[in-house]
Motif scaffolding. Sequence first.
Motif, PDB file in Angstrom:
ATOM      1  N   LEU A 187    -106.583 -39.620 -28.471  1.00  0.00           N
ATOM      2  CA  LEU A 187    -106.450 -39.287 -29.888  1.00  0.00           C
ATOM      3  C   LEU A 187    -107.784 -39.407 -30.612  1.00  0.00           C
ATOM      4  N   PHE A 188    -108.467 -40.533 -30.442  1.00  0.00           N
ATOM      5  CA  PHE A 188    -109.744 -40.735 -31.126  1.00  0.00           C
ATOM      6  C   PHE A 188    -110.792 -39.742 -30.636  1.00  0.00           C
ATOM      7  N   ASN A 189    -110.819 -39.488 -29.340  1.00  0.00           N
ATOM      8  CA  ASN A 189    -111.817 -38.566 -28.815  1.00  0.00           C
ATOM      9  C   ASN A 189    -111.530 -37.126 -29.227  1.00  0.00           C
ATOM     10  N   GLY A 190    -110.246 -36.777 -29.319  1.00  0.00           N
ATOM     11  CA  GLY A 190    -109.897 -35.445 -29.800  1.00  0.00           C
ATOM     12  C   GLY A 190    -110.373 -35.230 -31.222  1.00  0.00           C
ATOM     13  N   MET A 191    -110.209 -36.238 -32.050  1.00  0.00           N
ATOM     14  CA  MET A 191    -110.676 -36.154 -33.431  1.00  0.00           C
ATOM     15  C   MET A 191    -112.200 -36.169 -33.503  1.00  0.00           C
ATOM     16  N   ALA A 197    -105.991 -30.172 -29.815  1.00  0.00           N
ATOM     17  CA  ALA A 197    -105.568 -29.042 -30.640  1.00  0.00           C
ATOM     18  C   ALA A 197    -105.267 -29.478 -32.065  1.00  0.00           C
ATOM     19  N   LEU A 198    -104.768 -30.708 -32.223  1.00  0.00           N
ATOM     20  CA  LEU A 198    -104.546 -31.244 -33.561  1.00  0.00           C
ATOM     21  C   LEU A 198    -105.862 -31.329 -34.326  1.00  0.00           C
ATOM     22  N   GLY A 199    -106.868 -31.904 -33.695  1.00  0.00           N
ATOM     23  CA  GLY A 199    -108.176 -31.988 -34.341  1.00  0.00           C
ATOM     24  C   GLY A 199    -108.771 -30.623 -34.601  1.00  0.00           C
ATOM     25  N   VAL A 216    -110.138 -37.439 -43.515  1.00  0.00           N
ATOM     26  CA  VAL A 216    -108.851 -36.944 -43.018  1.00  0.00           C
ATOM     27  C   VAL A 216    -108.545 -37.529 -41.644  1.00  0.00           C
ATOM     28  N   MET A 217    -109.568 -37.750 -40.836  1.00  0.00           N
ATOM     29  CA  MET A 217    -109.376 -38.339 -39.507  1.00  0.00           C
ATOM     30  C   MET A 217    -108.595 -39.646 -39.595  1.00  0.00           C
ATOM     31  N   PHE A 249    -104.360 -43.098 -37.854  1.00  0.00           N
ATOM     32  CA  PHE A 249    -103.641 -44.369 -37.934  1.00  0.00           C
ATOM     33  C   PHE A 249    -102.137 -44.212 -38.100  1.00  0.00           C
ATOM     34  N   PRO A 250    -101.639 -43.294 -38.961  1.00  0.00           N
ATOM     35  CA  PRO A 250    -100.184 -43.101 -38.982  1.00  0.00           C
ATOM     36  C   PRO A 250     -99.636 -42.612 -37.635  1.00  0.00           C
TER      37      PRO A 250
END
Length: 263
Positions: free
Chosen positions: A76-80, A159-161, A177-178, A183-184
């Motif tokens: 998740l963090f790397n995608g963002m 894909a989200l990012g 926005v990240m 976090f949610p």
Amino acid sequence: MKPFVVVLIAIVAREARRFVGQRSRFIAALIRPLLWLVVFAAGFRAALGLSITPPYETYTTYETYIVPGLCGMILLFNGMQSSLSLVYDREMGSMRLLLTSPLPRWWLLFCRLLASTSISILQVYTFLGITALYGIRFEAAGYLSVLPALLIAGLMLGALGLALSSFIKQLENFAGVMNFVIFPMFFLSSALYPLWKMAESSELLHDICAANPFTHAVELIRFALYGQFNMSALLWTCGAALILLAIALWGYDPARGMIRRKG
């Protein structure tokens, strides 16, 4: 077919060179989940007992439970983070140059997505190696069977990012926005607590967590680490990935998306 492969190799190689030149990014990606594993899990070890639920066949420690969630955290963090660099590339003009290629836009964006996901998977396996030294080990087959799950989950989160980056103009705005998204998604998931624990607290909270695509990405990884297949998690994760990728393609459409507005 050759131009498609050449572009894929070029984009992956570019991302790899960028990653090698940013060693601090690699270290930071590992420190974050390791802190959760060593500090957070130690504090909740005695307070949170986990009953026997699939894919676990016996009582499991809290540290073992959260490892798949922390693998998801890395993705998740790397995608963002990768999408943050996309916003930077667009401001510098290199993203505009990439999208002027005669190859289909969907292939160019997919190559970028695959490149960032590959780097994320490398970091996840490094993290799993460290957890093995820490005493949390899985069967050898589990380390192999989790690879497709990591790829699918990484593509969905990337894909989200990508979708977010297609609609955000400035680097500073995307950074804000990240945090609003990361976090949610992480806390309202099964990464730290099983869904049945959420249901004991609040049915509404349980339903929100169950609808969170990150929950299904984590469960896909969790079951794969034990050599098991979770069809529901696979369908949710793949469906979310396709929807988010479609949104990103729409956002990067020169006729209506961010590229037009920047021009």
